[in-house]
Design a protein around this motif. Sequence first.
Motif, PDB file in Angstrom:
ATOM      1  N   GLY A 154      36.970  71.226  36.692  1.00  0.00           N
ATOM      2  CA  GLY A 154      35.718  71.809  36.217  1.00  0.00           C
ATOM      3  C   GLY A 154      34.521  70.906  36.393  1.00  0.00           C
ATOM      4  O   GLY A 154      33.581  70.940  35.599  1.00  0.00           O
ATOM      5  N   GLU A 155      34.544  70.088  37.450  1.00  0.00           N
ATOM      6  CA  GLU A 155      33.478  69.106  37.660  1.00  0.00           C
ATOM      7  C   GLU A 155      32.392  69.600  38.610  1.00  0.00           C
ATOM      8  O   GLU A 155      31.674  68.800  39.199  1.00  0.00           O
ATOM      9  N   THR A 156      32.279  70.899  38.785  1.00  0.00           N
ATOM     10  CA  THR A 156      31.269  71.435  39.691  1.00  0.00           C
ATOM     11  C   THR A 156      30.763  72.769  39.179  1.00  0.00           C
ATOM     12  O   THR A 156      31.366  73.378  38.284  1.00  0.00           O
ATOM     13  N   LYS A 157      29.675  73.248  39.751  1.00  0.00           N
ATOM     14  CA  LYS A 157      29.089  74.510  39.326  1.00  0.00           C
ATOM     15  C   LYS A 157      29.788  75.678  40.033  1.00  0.00           C
ATOM     16  O   LYS A 157      29.810  75.740  41.267  1.00  0.00           O
ATOM     17  N   PRO A 158      30.352  76.603  39.259  1.00  0.00           N
ATOM     18  CA  PRO A 158      31.103  77.711  39.875  1.00  0.00           C
ATOM     19  C   PRO A 158      30.232  78.628  40.737  1.00  0.00           C
ATOM     20  O   PRO A 158      30.714  79.219  41.690  1.00  0.00           O
ATOM     21  N   GLN A 159      28.926  78.745  40.403  1.00  0.00           N
ATOM     22  CA  GLN A 159      28.061  79.637  41.172  1.00  0.00           C
ATOM     23  C   GLN A 159      27.955  79.191  42.629  1.00  0.00           C
ATOM     24  O   GLN A 159      28.015  80.010  43.556  1.00  0.00           O
ATOM     25  N   ILE A 160      27.802  77.892  42.829  1.00  0.00           N
ATOM     26  CA  ILE A 160      27.697  77.360  44.193  1.00  0.00           C
ATOM     27  C   ILE A 160      29.016  77.546  44.938  1.00  0.00           C
ATOM     28  O   ILE A 160      29.048  77.909  46.114  1.00  0.00           O
ATOM     29  N   LEU A 161      30.114  77.310  44.234  1.00  0.00           N
ATOM     30  CA  LEU A 161      31.421  77.464  44.856  1.00  0.00           C
ATOM     31  C   LEU A 161      31.673  78.895  45.305  1.00  0.00           C
ATOM     32  O   LEU A 161      32.145  79.142  46.417  1.00  0.00           O
ATOM     33  N   VAL A 162      31.355  79.850  44.446  1.00  0.00           N
ATOM     34  CA  VAL A 162      31.577  81.261  44.788  1.00  0.00           C
ATOM     35  C   VAL A 162      30.689  81.669  45.955  1.00  0.00           C
ATOM     36  O   VAL A 162      31.114  82.425  46.836  1.00  0.00           O
ATOM     37  N   PHE A 163      29.466  81.154  45.989  1.00  0.00           N
ATOM     38  CA  PHE A 163      28.558  81.444  47.103  1.00  0.00           C
ATOM     39  C   PHE A 163      29.169  80.939  48.419  1.00  0.00           C
ATOM     40  O   PHE A 163      29.169  81.654  49.435  1.00  0.00           O
ATOM     41  N   GLY A 164      29.692  79.715  48.401  1.00  0.00           N
ATOM     42  CA  GLY A 164      30.342  79.190  49.594  1.00  0.00           C
ATOM     43  C   GLY A 164      31.621  79.938  49.921  1.00  0.00           C
ATOM     44  O   GLY A 164      31.958  80.145  51.093  1.00  0.00           O
ATOM     45  N   LEU A 165      32.340  80.364  48.881  1.00  0.00           N
ATOM     46  CA  LEU A 165      33.583  81.091  49.068  1.00  0.00           C
ATOM     47  C   LEU A 165      33.369  82.402  49.823  1.00  0.00           C
ATOM     48  O   LEU A 165      34.180  82.784  50.679  1.00  0.00           O
ATOM     49  N   VAL A 166      32.278  83.093  49.528  1.00  0.00           N
ATOM     50  CA  VAL A 166      31.979  84.362  50.207  1.00  0.00           C
ATOM     51  C   VAL A 166      31.866  84.151  51.713  1.00  0.00           C
ATOM     52  O   VAL A 166      32.452  84.907  52.509  1.00  0.00           O
ATOM     53  N   PHE A 167      31.137  83.137  52.125  1.00  0.00           N
ATOM     54  CA  PHE A 167      30.988  82.863  53.559  1.00  0.00           C
ATOM     55  C   PHE A 167      32.307  82.395  54.178  1.00  0.00           C
ATOM     56  O   PHE A 167      32.622  82.725  55.320  1.00  0.00           O
ATOM     57  N   LEU A 168      33.067  81.636  53.402  1.00  0.00           N
ATOM     58  CA  LEU A 168      34.350  81.146  53.884  1.00  0.00           C
ATOM     59  C   LEU A 168      35.307  82.308  54.150  1.00  0.00           C
ATOM     60  O   LEU A 168      35.941  82.391  55.213  1.00  0.00           O
ATOM     61  N   VAL A 169      35.397  83.227  53.214  1.00  0.00           N
ATOM     62  CA  VAL A 169      36.288  84.380  53.357  1.00  0.00           C
ATOM     63  C   VAL A 169      35.819  85.279  54.502  1.00  0.00           C
ATOM     64  O   VAL A 169      36.637  85.845  55.231  1.00  0.00           O
ATOM     65  N   ALA A 170      34.501  85.393  54.666  1.00  0.00           N
ATOM     66  CA  ALA A 170      33.972  86.202  55.772  1.00  0.00           C
ATOM     67  C   ALA A 170      34.412  85.637  57.121  1.00  0.00           C
ATOM     68  O   ALA A 170      34.829  86.380  58.023  1.00  0.00           O
ATOM     69  N   GLY A 171      34.341  84.309  57.260  1.00  0.00           N
ATOM     70  CA  GLY A 171      34.779  83.686  58.499  1.00  0.00           C
ATOM     71  C   GLY A 171      36.273  83.859  58.728  1.00  0.00           C
ATOM     72  O   GLY A 171      36.716  84.138  59.850  1.00  0.00           O
ATOM     73  N   LEU A 172      37.061  83.732  57.667  1.00  0.00           N
ATOM     74  CA  LEU A 172      38.509  83.923  57.789  1.00  0.00           C
ATOM     75  C   LEU A 172      38.845  85.363  58.128  1.00  0.00           C
ATOM     76  O   LEU A 172      39.756  85.638  58.916  1.00  0.00           O
ATOM     77  N   ALA A 173      38.114  86.310  57.547  1.00  0.00           N
ATOM     78  CA  ALA A 173      38.366  87.729  57.811  1.00  0.00           C
ATOM     79  C   ALA A 173      38.124  88.071  59.275  1.00  0.00           C
ATOM     80  O   ALA A 173      38.825  88.894  59.863  1.00  0.00           O
ATOM     81  N   PHE A 174      37.130  87.431  59.873  1.00  0.00           N
ATOM     82  CA  PHE A 174      36.866  87.672  61.293  1.00  0.00           C
ATOM     83  C   PHE A 174      38.062  87.215  62.129  1.00  0.00           C
ATOM     84  O   PHE A 174      38.480  87.908  63.059  1.00  0.00           O
ATOM     85  N   LYS A 175      38.598  86.051  61.820  1.00  0.00           N
ATOM     86  CA  LYS A 175      39.739  85.535  62.588  1.00  0.00           C
ATOM     87  C   LYS A 175      40.968  86.411  62.411  1.00  0.00           C
ATOM     88  O   LYS A 175      41.770  86.575  63.325  1.00  0.00           O
ATOM     89  N   LEU A 176      41.126  86.984  61.216  1.00  0.00           N
ATOM     90  CA  LEU A 176      42.242  87.893  60.981  1.00  0.00           C
ATOM     91  C   LEU A 176      42.004  89.260  61.605  1.00  0.00           C
ATOM     92  O   LEU A 176      42.954  89.981  61.920  1.00  0.00           O
ATOM     93  N   GLY A 177      40.734  89.637  61.761  1.00  0.00           N
ATOM     94  CA  GLY A 177      40.415  90.976  62.257  1.00  0.00           C
ATOM     95  C   GLY A 177      40.441  92.017  61.151  1.00  0.00           C
ATOM     96  O   GLY A 177      40.812  93.173  61.370  1.00  0.00           O
ATOM     97  N   ALA A 178      40.057  91.603  59.937  1.00  0.00           N
ATOM     98  CA  ALA A 178      40.057  92.512  58.794  1.00  0.00           C
ATOM     99  C   ALA A 178      38.694  93.169  58.644  1.00  0.00           C
ATOM    100  O   ALA A 178      37.655  92.566  58.929  1.00  0.00           O
TER     101      ALA A 178
END
Length: 498
Positions: free
Chosen positions: A201-225
């Motif tokens: 819990g040493e970081t701000k969850p809002q920033i993490l979730v914002f980065g997570l959205v872009f991360l999942v988007a990039g992974l989804a492209f590679k999967l073809g989802a």
Amino acid sequence: MIDNISWLAVYPEIILMVMGCVIVLADLGVSSFRRTGTYVLTMLTLAVVAIMQAMYAANGNTVYGWSNMVVSDAMGNWLKCFATLSMMVALVYARPYSADRGMLRHGGELFSLAIFSLLGIFIMISSNHLLVLYLGLELLTLSSYAMVALRRDHEASVEAAMKYFVLGAMASGFLLYGMSMIYGATGTLDIGEIFKVIDAGETKPQILVFGLVFLVAGLAFKLGAVPFHMWIPDVYHGAPTSITLIIGSAPKLAAFAVVMRLLVDGLLPLAADWQQMLAFMAIASLLIGNLVGVVQTNLKRMLAYSTISHMGFLLLGLMSGVVNGEVDTGTAQTAYSAAMFYVVTYVLTALPAFGIILLLAREGFESEEIADLAGLNQRSPLYAAIMTICMFSLAGIPPLVGFYAKLSVLEALVATGSSFNIALAVFAVVMSLIGAFYYLRVVKVMYFDKPLTAGPIVAPMDVRSVLSFNGLLVLILGIFPGGLMGLCADAIVRALTS
């Protein structure tokens, strides 16, 4: 100082890198129209690497090297072994087709690019560091762009390569931006350290979730989802069929590994957030993949939408490992081993399906339409039977391996006890029933329509042998799935406990 363990973790990658360069140079002295010398050297290299990876995987040890930037574990080693075998089979099927269309006339780039794309897959699977992961991803995608454009005189292939390049660059940007946000929030690029920082819990969850959205988007492209699937139908259709086979098989194993490394190993404390995204993409992929696949008349586009729907099933397995934000070891192992089993069996089944398309193609004729399979049983009962096995397996009809792959994912969903996941399992079954239509249509055309031509189907001995064994393996693993299921479960258990 780099120790022996670091070198041990990347020996297969070093062999691929060195032999990729050797193959490029050796090909300069090959004059054969079919690049026989280059082909043999490539296959020997892949065989050695596959044996090494199988030995590493059977050993079962988890080794971290290069300051924890790479990891060699049972899951990664088995996936790399399967990816290497997949590439070997793909090259056996692809070589005659590529030679007949002049793709080997001026050089053996197909084989060297295949080696480098496999190296990218290996780096992605072994990555325990965000920059190493991105390095492997770029090596894979850049090699794939070049392979799609290998048929230089074919307008559709060049157009597909351009689309793939533009959309792939955008997806890589999403992934890289997401990684930068994760780094900004946690202060580290090490996937294991990212988990520790978030869990503490040493970081701000809002920033993490914002980065997570872009991360999942990039992974989804590679999967073809869905909704990042738009490149799949166009690239599958426009690329030479031999290249469609390559990019539609082994890279799926790398995409699964990356999802495991990033979301499960690194971002598990954010499971409540990424599960929602995976659930949405799974529902959309199953819906669009199956409904749009029904109206396709082109076989390659139909298999493209089939891929999208299968990636939806894979995402269902990946999202069912955590229940209500709580991690249960038994549930996680069941879900992720089902997902691994699913992606391995999908690749195993997709290979002979595209292999039959390649086999039926001849000079001036691509055999890409479903109607081109008309009367295949009358021309060759063997190849019609292999294609039938593939279609039934992809549709999830017992006793083929595709049935047990789907069943294992559905069992993982139901085992969570969540009413939402149980509803998802019911939805997945309904979508599978809809999808069965376009698979059964192919079987109907092969057995009940009149053949368009009575000409014999000529295939080299290696293609005929590997294709027959590949189809038989889909059937045998369906009757006796326990061995592969146990292997996947053991690999996942070791990966989660290391």
